[in-house]
Write an enzyme that holds these catalytic residues in place. Structure first.
Site, PDB file in Angstrom:
ATOM      1  N   CYS A 152      -3.550 -32.411  15.088  1.00  0.00           N
ATOM      2  CA  CYS A 152      -3.222 -32.713  13.685  1.00  0.00           C
ATOM      3  C   CYS A 152      -2.521 -34.074  13.556  1.00  0.00           C
ATOM      4  O   CYS A 152      -3.164 -35.102  13.607  1.00  0.00           O
ATOM      5  CB  CYS A 152      -2.394 -31.586  13.075  1.00  0.00           C
ATOM      6  SG  CYS A 152      -2.408 -31.598  11.259  1.00  0.00           S
ATOM      7  N   HIS A 265      -5.791 -26.970  14.232  1.00  0.00           N
ATOM      8  CA  HIS A 265      -4.704 -26.387  15.027  1.00  0.00           C
ATOM      9  C   HIS A 265      -5.218 -25.262  15.924  1.00  0.00           C
ATOM     10  O   HIS A 265      -5.270 -24.104  15.491  1.00  0.00           O
ATOM     11  CB  HIS A 265      -3.630 -25.830  14.104  1.00  0.00           C
ATOM     12  CG  HIS A 265      -2.792 -26.861  13.438  1.00  0.00           C
ATOM     13  ND1 HIS A 265      -1.603 -27.322  13.973  1.00  0.00           N
ATOM     14  CD2 HIS A 265      -2.962 -27.521  12.273  1.00  0.00           C
ATOM     15  CE1 HIS A 265      -1.080 -28.223  13.167  1.00  0.00           C
ATOM     16  NE2 HIS A 265      -1.891 -28.371  12.129  1.00  0.00           N
TER      17      HIS A 265
END
Length: 343
Positions: A152, A265
């Protein structure tokens, strides 16, 4: 008379029952059945080229992970426990690389690890950016096998660092969103994070929402292609779409280095529960495990063998996680590190 009629039926039933029992017998690996004694197996020697005690460094992020509700210390930083569990689930230990500790301490710790993980978060400037850039460049300059996994924010920072453009990021609406991964048409997954995924799971990644997105920024394929530096360093493996159907790059893998970066994620599917859209199906949890296994398998190739005592002194086991699930949406547990004074 009637009693004699039952005899053939009983004999037939007895034969069928015996056959069923024979079919259900579980044979040992030798294939000889249970009647023979087991011999002690001869285990092959471990591959001396591999490190079966890998250690991963995880860089802490500014704050406490809960907008100050857990710690209001000026110099606090944190690591979400999900990243630690993610690494440990694949058979590695963790050393926290506390981003705002003295540089000599931070870089000494970097010499104790076999790979580094850049986490998610929000910080894109200042000392945190400088530390991420310093770790990345230091390891890329050395001719050693040193895997790096960026997630991320980590993905975003790498695109900024490699492109040399701090304004490269674009806005996307992908907060608390489960999504698919769309593989590039000409991609070969051999040698990448997806190499061990079974074919059926690879297929499901493109049809089922098995990955968790939680970001407001990213890089479109078109913008990514504008930068020669990015194209020469990374190959794009997958893209994804936000809630407005805007497409962004979601997975990249370096051409010549063991560096993989996700806009999504992989750690959340198995280890986080605070956001409503995190996928928790068996397939989704397998995605977490396959990614973790890939990363740690790369760390096992590291030739770095630091002193065992130094490793023990710096492992994250020396710290305790803080439960923060009741402090609001976000992480379930965090490790909080507070430096005594500004540096």
């Amino acid at each position: 008379m009637w009693n004699y009629l039952w005899i053939p039926l009983l004999i037939s039933f007895s034969k069928e029952l015996s056959a069923a029992k024979a079919q259900s017998t579980i044979l040992l690996p030798t294939g000889t059945g249970l009647e023979e004694p087991m011999m002690s197996p001869s285990c092959s020697a471990a591959d001396p080229k591999l490190n079966f005690r890998p250690v991963i460094g995880i860089v802490s992020h500014p704050g406490d992970g809960a907008s100050g509700r857990l710690s209001n210390a000026t110099n606090a930083s944190y690591i979400a426990a999900s990243y630690v569990k993610f690494v440990e689930a694949a058979g590695a230990r963790v050393i926290p690389l506390i981003y705002n500790e003295p540089p000599e301490i931070l870089y000494n710790k970097l010499n104790l690890v076999n790979g580094v993980l850049f986490t998610g978060g929000w910080a894109k400037s200042g000392r945190y950016f400088d530390v991420i850039e310093g770790i990345f460049k230091r390891r890329m300059m050395q001719e050693i096998h040193f895997p790096l996994l960026a997630i991320c924010l980590g993905f975003e920072l790498l695109t900024m660092i490699i492109s040399k453009d701090k304004n490269i990021l674009e806005s996307f609406k992908a907060s608390d969103q489960a999504s698919t991964l769309q593989f590039m048409n000409d991609i070969n997954v051999e040698g990448t994070v997806f190499r061990r995924f079974p074919p059926n799971l690879l297929k499901k990644l493109s049809t089922d929402c098995l990955v968790m997105q939680n970001h407001q920024y990213g890089v479109s394929p078109e913008r990514f292609g504008e930068y020669k530096e990015l194209r020469s360093f990374f190959k794009v493996l997958t893209t994804s779409a936000d809630s407005d159907n805007k497409v962004y790059v979601s997975t990249v893998h370096a051409h010549n280095y063991p560096v993989t970066a996700f806009q999504w994620h992989p750690e959340k599917n198995a280890f986080e529960w605070g956001l409503s859209m995190i996928p928790h199906s068996e397939d989704a949890v397998q995605v977490t495990q396959y990614v973790a296994n890939f990363f740690v398998s790369e760390a096992r190739k590291s030739l770095n063998r630091p002193p065992a005592r130094k490793v023990l002194e710096n492992l994250i086991y020396n710290y305790s996680p803080t439960y923060c699930g009741k402090a609001g949406k976000g992480y379930d547990e965090v490790y909080i590190f507070a430096q005594p004074s500004a540096l």
